[in-house]
Design an enzyme around this catalytic site. Structure first.
Site, mmCIF file in Angstrom:
data_model
loop_
_atom_site.group_PDB
_atom_site.id
_atom_site.type_symbol
_atom_site.label_atom_id
_atom_site.label_comp_id
_atom_site.label_asym_id
_atom_site.label_seq_id
_atom_site.Cartn_x
_atom_site.Cartn_y
_atom_site.Cartn_z
ATOM 1 N N TRP A 1 66.675 58.496 -10.156
ATOM 2 C CA TRP A 1 66.522 59.712 -10.965
ATOM 3 C C TRP A 1 65.031 60.066 -11.098
ATOM 4 C CZ3 TRP A 1 63.832 60.516 -15.519
ATOM 5 C CH2 TRP A 1 64.056 61.724 -16.170
ATOM 6 N N HIS A 2 64.191 59.037 -11.167
ATOM 7 C CA HIS A 2 62.768 59.292 -11.360
ATOM 8 C C HIS A 2 62.115 59.943 -10.145
ATOM 9 C CE1 HIS A 2 63.187 56.688 -14.882
ATOM 10 N NE2 HIS A 2 62.073 57.246 -15.310
ATOM 11 N N GLY A 3 62.681 59.770 -8.987
ATOM 12 C CA GLY A 3 62.092 60.420 -7.835
ATOM 13 C C GLY A 3 62.726 59.967 -6.545
#
Lengths: 370, 113
Positions: free
Chosen positions: A324-326
């Site tokens: 989700w963060h990248g």
């Protein structure tokens, strides 16, 4: 627009506060919505079309889900929830992960001597990871009978687009501000308390995070010729930077929300004082942890199966959290690293709560403890 | 910090290189590029920031400043909350504004996500 920019501090915010104070109660939501959209357009430009599409889509799906639930049409309700998942994950997946997927496929075909895929990189709409999560949680909660749907799409648009939390959270759940969306007080006390909280966040961001950022940037520059001393200084600097930057932002968001009569959830509870990784995840980015706990970890079984199923679920949810963060393998490794630590905590029988009982407010479970 | 290294690194290769230096590298002095960034402001940022994980948890004052009394471990800090808030508004905020006016502005890290 950014909270720590001169435009925001010296023009946008003072003007909005004055206008908000002078505006009749029935028009306050409209004023906040217009201001929030202007805030987004300032940095996001035409990506606002996707934000508005997300708002309208989730609002309609919320109504359909609620109607199906009232009529006890379980299969229809599941269908609308599934469509919500597909549309929101589809939106996020296209903008955030399409470039990554093409890169991976290109890398793979190049192994066999083929030409890489020709592709124009897709730009990432600012805040998409946050507003898709917030908007979809509204539909998920309605499907569970938590709250009544908002009949007025403008109220729902304000819930998703409210500028203090639009770009980087906290991820506010509908039930947390449902009442305040339609009935809240604009008081001098809230204005002052919110302003102090905002000042606290701004100080954390500008005075601490931005002061150590150049040290971390120099240390993490690819190809930098570092000594072990440098590496330690750089890692310490980044550890400080990411906490004070993000918790500072959250403080500013919570403070701004309070100025306009909203009570946003806390996002950081001094995480670096944690005695274990399990405790860390009850204190770090709390609203994201709770989102993943309620909408990913518990639906896939949580900790209600065997211990091996629990470990599998933990690893899965942290791989997803990392991703989700990248769109980068570094985030996947980061998620796996945290998931493994949570499993180690469980294997060691680490206490669910801090030994000194210091955090009564954190006693409720997260995906690390439920 | 092990986790933040891979979080910050541009690639897995960069993270592995950083980890290897972090754990087994040559113990030389601070190199020139890092020393250049260790200004007074940077050093102060490191010292104040390090308080978030160095001081005993009972002494954490952030929650008291924000009025989150239920989250404050040592209730003695609650008494000082108004003073701490005054320090934030009268010292922290002016310094922050001077820095912003000076142009040392950088976007929030989480905007990239």
């Amino acid at each position: 627009m950014v909270f720590s920019s001169q435009t925001f501090l010296f023009v946008f915010l003072p003007v909005l506060v004055v206008l908000y104070a002078l505006t009749p109660r029935r028009l306050k939501n409209s004023l906040l919505l217009v201001a929030s959209l202007l805030f987004y357009v300032w940095g996001g430009g035409w990506f606002i079309a996707w934000l508005l599409a997300s708002v309208m889509g989730n609002w309609v799906l919320g109504l359909l889900t609620h109607r199906a639930r009232l009529a006890e049409q379980r299969s229809a309700m599941r269908g609308w929830v599934a469509l919500t998942v597909v549309l929101n994950i589809g939106l996020l997946g296209w903008f955030k992960y399409a470039n990554f997927l093409v890169d991976q496929v290109s890398w793979f075909v190049e192994l066999f001597g083929r030409d890489p895929i020709t592709w124009t990189p897709i730009l990432l709409p600012i805040g998409i990871s946050f507003f898709t999560f917030q908007a979809s949680s509204y539909v998920f909660d309605l499907s569970k009978g938590e709250g009544e749907p908002l009949k007025n799409p403008l109220d729902f648009a304000l819930f998703v687009c409210l500028f203090p939390q639009l770009i980087a959270g906290p991820i506010v759940r509908y039930r947390q501000i449902a009442r305040e969306l339609v009935d809240r007080e604009f008081t001098y006390e809230n204005l002052c308390a919110g302003a102090v909280r905002f000042a606290h966040g701004l100080t954390k961001k500008v005075v601490i995070a931005d002061s150590v950022a150049p040290i971390a940037d120099a240390a993490f520059m690819p190809g930098a010729d570092l000594t072990t001393t440098d590496a330690w200084i750089g890692a310490i600097a980044y550890t400080i930077q990411i906490y004070f930057d993000f918790s500072g932002y959250s403080d500013m968001a919570i403070g701004l929300g309070r100025m306009f009569g909203f009570t946003f959830p806390e996002n950081f509870k001094h995480p670096y004082s944690s005695a274990s990784m399990t405790e860390f995840w009850r204190r770090w980015h709390v609203t994201l942890s709770e989102w993943f706990r309620d909408y990913v970890y518990i639906p896939i079984g949580g900790s209600h199966g065997s211990k091996w199923l629990t470990y599998r679920n933990l690893i899965f949810v942290f791989l997803v959290t990392g991703f989700w963060h990248g769109a980068n393998w570094t985030f996947v490794v980061w998620g796996a690293y945290h998931g493994l630590w949570l499993i180690i905590d469980r294997l060691q029988g680490r206490p669910e709560r801090p030994r000194d009982g210091s955090s009564r407010s954190n006693a409720r479970g997260s995906c690390c403890s439920s | 910090m092990i986790g933040w290294i891979v979080f910050r690194a541009e690639s897995i290769g960069d993270a592995l290189t950083y980890w290897s230096i972090f754990l087994f590298g040559n113990t030389g002095p601070v190199s020139v590029p890092i020393a250049k960034e260790l200004t007074l402001q940077g050093m102060l940022g490191l010292v104040i920031g390090a308080s978030s994980f160095v001081v005993p948890r009972r002494w954490i004052v952030g929650a008291a400043i924000d009025g989150l009394h239920e989250d404050v471990v040592d209730t003695r800090f609650v008494r000082f909350a108004p003073i701490l808030r005054t320090v934030i508004v009268c010292v922290g905020l002016p310094i922050a504004i001077v820095l912003i006016l000076g142009g040392t502005f950088s976007p929030f890290l989480y905007f990239q996500f």
